[in-house]
Design an enzyme around this catalytic site. Structure first.
Site, PDB file in Angstrom:
ATOM      1  CD  GLU A 226      -1.762  -2.366   1.599  1.00 48.77           C
ATOM      2  OE1 GLU A 226      -0.600  -2.562   2.029  1.00 48.77           O
ATOM      3  OE2 GLU A 226      -2.629  -3.255   1.550  1.00 48.77           O
TER       4      GLU A 226
ATOM      5  CG  HIS B  82      -9.697  -6.748   8.971  1.00 48.12           C
ATOM      6  ND1 HIS B  82      -8.727  -7.322   9.723  1.00 48.12           N
ATOM      7  CD2 HIS B  82      -9.301  -6.920   7.680  1.00 48.12           C
ATOM      8  CE1 HIS B  82      -7.786  -7.832   8.940  1.00 48.12           C
ATOM      9  NE2 HIS B  82      -8.105  -7.605   7.697  1.00 48.12           N
TER      10      HIS B  82
END
Ligand code: TPP
Ligand code: MG
Lengths: 342, 476
Positions: free
Chosen positions: B210, B279
């Site tokens: 990322e 998450h």
């Protein structure tokens, strides 16, 4: 530099020239442990299908030899850390099947009181530091575990597991440099199961030999047949000896395979059924160990006893995981911060 | 005695599915690993494989049946061979429960959020109808929505894809990159078909890197290309947040206006269902804090399509916070080719005179449901869908509060320094004298998200929480 020579990834010793990597006793134990992981994961898959486990659930089926072989090299006080695909690692470190399964069902009897789930379990007692959901994050953390061994002048090593997908993250390379610079006793273990979610290793990494990924830092690396528990143990012993002797980090690329999808909701269209079937039929780590045991004079009855024992452990864990109560509502607010001392 | 084969849950958000095809028929022998059926989940078509051996004695649910709920019996297997079955598990990614129906479980695997979201499309339509009526009666004073003509129901997933397709067709500088966006068609199937239409130069699968690919995209944007960066979920944008804030948001200013950064960062934000602390986090507040960024958070399909198109056209970095649970929900959406929504304008989803409820993303649906419940108790709530979090449509909110004199904010994120805090403060600054009660924030609990079903449910705001908050500010 002595280590630099090793980075060619050459498999230096062949098994023929020395003692087998595992005694019969050790191989029997490894068979037991691998089978336990396999049966445990199958049960977890079933409980997921029944709606008793929710969210993400990443099964370790196919990769059992890696964690079982490496664990056989460890001593008390050594540390283990990995990603979300962690059930096998936990069972291998000796964490109880009950506590792991109950965490999967989100019950108070789970290792994290039901608050962590499949991806987040820990046991300081067993040297297991998680269970991490952010791809790559555990690699720097594992380097930190090794740092603490260095800082305390302990002879312990840290096993830092990560996927071949994770191996591309920037912090992995930062960790290589840190560990090499400070000679930290960290074994970087790439579990190369060929896919990171739906992306094959060839499509994600320009490096064709991941065992050389840390060679610019002088970290020795080896490719290992991760489907063979004895090969894993043999390479693991080399890596552990290197680290314990104060020579700094080591890298092992385990060539392995996951039979199931990435998580429960992966339709797995990126590979063929034949590919999976071939691995299962020709390279299954449990079948391989089973054959080796029979070759060494083991009996079907002996193995059947292990099968039954493992089945009983898993059934007990599944029962426990369904009867352990949900966490009390007050647990919502505990463990956010440690309350003031005294 | 035979065992029942139950409909398996094959994704975190699946409560039911379509039994699309039987690959075995009654009387067939079934071996471990055999594919016995195909099931369409909310995300994909999955193969169901047998765990045990036996003979398929009866098919209980014919193929083609939709809405088969998880855990209901779909077939019967004679258990005769089960003991001798190789206890090998099936390959691929399926779980096939072949046990008798489980005892009623204390927990449900699917999070409460997923269930609460079930009829957002319907509640949107009812709010709309009501809003139009109210507007005619002169109750709502906000600028009416532009009329885009005919609509048709589409899912949020389709809306997002359509928005990208439209903008990529219109502008060759627009491209999509991220993990699993191309060959896999998107981890959440948002980019379905894009690789086919636009090819691998414009629909790019990245490694799991990322920080690196975000920086690469920002660099490309500095030259005038218009990247759409998909984060598989916004949780993973944390790996890249330095490039978003230090590079994307600040370069225009630092360069004295020379280097703009026309880039979109998009993906699901907030809690999904049972995926635990790492998450399940809302990043609205994080990104909204930063000058040089725009932040939008669609609720409906129309929001998703209109706001994403606007984000792609915008010459600035725009964060598009989507919600996984809404992806499969259908809403009416204008069909007009040129449909787009302005960034910075809120929408009054439902007009009312007694209290203003301000929400964004999935919380808009909860607010709409609460408003219906309140209406039955004689309280008329006005629901404002922020759509844009930065810039904030403070004018619409203040005007509403000046009519209702009461404010409740609703969001899934943590309470500390959240969007509700900002909304309340801006209302206090602009309309303090109109307030008849202190504003109340309904938020997620101030804790990391727990995994356990019962705790997750308690950690998230509910419709009942909103109703309770409205009663507090209305002293009812
Ligand atoms: C930073 C980050 N990006 C993306 C994800 C989503 N994700 C979870 S697992 C995964 C694939 C990882 O593959 P690999 O490292 O090979 O491990 P494996 O799953 O094969 O064990 C991805 C992309 C994540 N959890 N964290
Ligand atoms: Mg992998």
């Amino acid at each position: 530099m002595a280590q630099a020579a090793d980075t060619a990834g050459a498999k230096r010793r062949t098994r023929a020239t020395k003692e087998p990597a595992m005694s019969r006793e050790q191989l029997l134990q490894a068979y037991h442990d691998m089978l336990l992981i396999r049966r445990f994961e199958e049960k977890a898959g079933q409980l997921y299908g029944m709606g008793l486990i929710g969210g993400f659930c990443h099964l370790y089926i196919g990769q059992e030899a890696v964690v079982v072989g490496m664990q056989a090299c460890l001593e008390p006080g050594d540390q283990v850390i990995t990603s979300y695909r962690d059930h096998g690692h936990m069972l291998a470190t000796g964490m109880e099947a009950r506590g792991v399964m109950a965490e999967l069902t989100g019950r108070i009897g789970g290792y994290s009181k039901g608050k962590g789930g499949s991806m987040h379990m820990f046991s300081r007692e067993k040297g297991f530091y998680g269970g991490h959901g952010i791809v790559g994050a555990q690699v720097s953390l594992g380097t930190g575990l090794a740092f603490s061994n260095w800082y305390r002048e302990a002879k312990n090593v840290s096993l830092t597991y990560f996927g071949e997908g994770a191996s591309n993250q920037g912090q992995v390379f930062e960790s290589f440099n840190l560990a090499a610079l400070m000679k930290l006793p960290n074994i970087f273990i790439i579990e190369n199961n060929k896919y990171g979610m739906g992306t094959s290793v060839e499509r994600a990494s320009a490096s064709r030999d991941l065992s050389k990924n840390a060679s610019p830092w002088g970290i020795p690396g080896e490719q290992v047949n991760g489907m063979d528990v004895m090969a894993v143990k043999e390479a693991g012993e080399r890596a552990v000896a290197h680290c314990r002797a104060g020579n700094g980090p080591y890298l092992l690329e385990m060539k392995t395979y996951r039979y199931r999808g990435h998580s429960m909701s992966d339709p797995a269209k990126y590979r063929t059924r034949e590919e999976v079937q071939k691995m299962r039929e020709q390279s299954d780590p449990i079948e391989t160990a089973r054959k080796a045991l029979l070759d060494q004079g083991g009996t079907e009855a002996e193995l059947k006893r292990i099968d039954d024992e493992v089945k009983a452990i898993v059934q007990d864990a599944a029962d426990f995981a369904q009867t352990s109560p949900e966490p009390d509502e007050r647990e919502l607010w505990t463990d956010v911060l440690i309350e003031e001392a005294r | 005695m035979g065992v029942q084969i139950l409909m398996p849950a094959l994704s975190p958000t699946m409560t039911e599915g379509k039994l699309s095809r039987w690959l075995k028929k009654e009387g067939d022998a079934v071996k471990s690993g055999d594919v016995i059926a195909e099931i369409e989940t909310d995300k994909a078509t999955m193969e169901v494989e047998a765990v045990d051996e036996g003979t398929l004695t009866r098919i209980l649910v014919p193929e083609g049946t939709e809405g088969v709920s998880v855990n209901s019996p779909i077939a019967e297997l004679d258990g005769g061979g089960a003991n001798g079955a190789r206890p090998q598990a099936p390959g691929h990614d399926t779980a096939m429960p072949q046990q008798p129906a489980p005892p009623a479980a204390a927990s449900s695997a699917v999070g409460e959020v997923a269930k609460q979201a079930e009829d957002h499309g319907a509640v949107a339509a009812r709010g709309q109808a009501r809003g139009e009526g109210a507007a005619k009666a002169g109750e709502a004073a906000a600028a009416p929505e532009k009329d885009w003509g005919p609509t048709k129901p589409i899912t949020v997933r389709e809306a997002l894809r359509d928005a990208m397709v439209a903008e990529m067709r219109a502008d060759a500088d627009v491209f999509l990159m991220g993990e699993e966006v191309a060959q896999y068609q998107g981890a959440y199937k948002i980019s379905q078909g894009l690789l086919d239409e636009f090819g691998p130069r414009r629909v790019i699968d990245t490694p799991i890197t990322e920080h690196g690919f975000t920086g690469m995209a920002v660099g490309a944007a500095m030259t005038g290309l218009k990247p759409i960066v998909e984060f598989m979920t916004f949780n993973f944008s944390m790996q890249a947040i330095d490039q978003i804030i230090n590079s994307a948001a600040k370069t225009l200013y630092m360069s004295g206006g020379q280097l703009g950064c026309p880039i979109v960062f998009r993906g699901p934000n907030g809690a999904a269902a049972r995926v635990a602390a790492q998450h399940s986090q809302c990043y609205a507040s994080w990104y909204a804090h930063v000058p040089g960024l725009k932040v939008v958070a669609p609720w409906s399909a129309a929001d998703a399509k209109g706001l994403l198109r606007a984000a792609i056209r915008d010459p600035n970095p725009v964060i598009v916070l989507e919600n996984e649970i809404l992806y499969g929900q259908s809403f009416e959406c204008p069909v007009a080719e040129d449909f787009v929504l302005p960034i910075g304008q809120a929408k009054i989803e439902r007009a009312g005179k007694d209290v203003t409820i301000v929400a964004y993303s999935i919380a808009v649906g909860w607010a709409m449901q609460a408003a219906e419940e309140l209406a039955q108790q004689g309280i008329e709530a006005e629901v404002i869908n922020l759509r844009s979090i930065r810039p904030l449509d403070a004018a619409t909110i203040a005007a509403s509060v000046k009519r209702t004199n009461r404010l409740v904010t609703v969001e899934e994120g943590w309470p500390y320094a959240n969007i509700g805090t900002e909304v309340a403060m801006q209302v206090i600054e602009a309309a303090f004298d109109w307030l008849d009660a202190p504003p109340v924030r309904v938020t997620g609990k101030d804790i990391p998200m727990p995994y356990a079903a019962n705790l997750e449910k308690l950690a998230l705001p509910t419709v009942a929480d909103i109703v309770g908050a409205v009663k507090r500010v209305t002293y009812k």
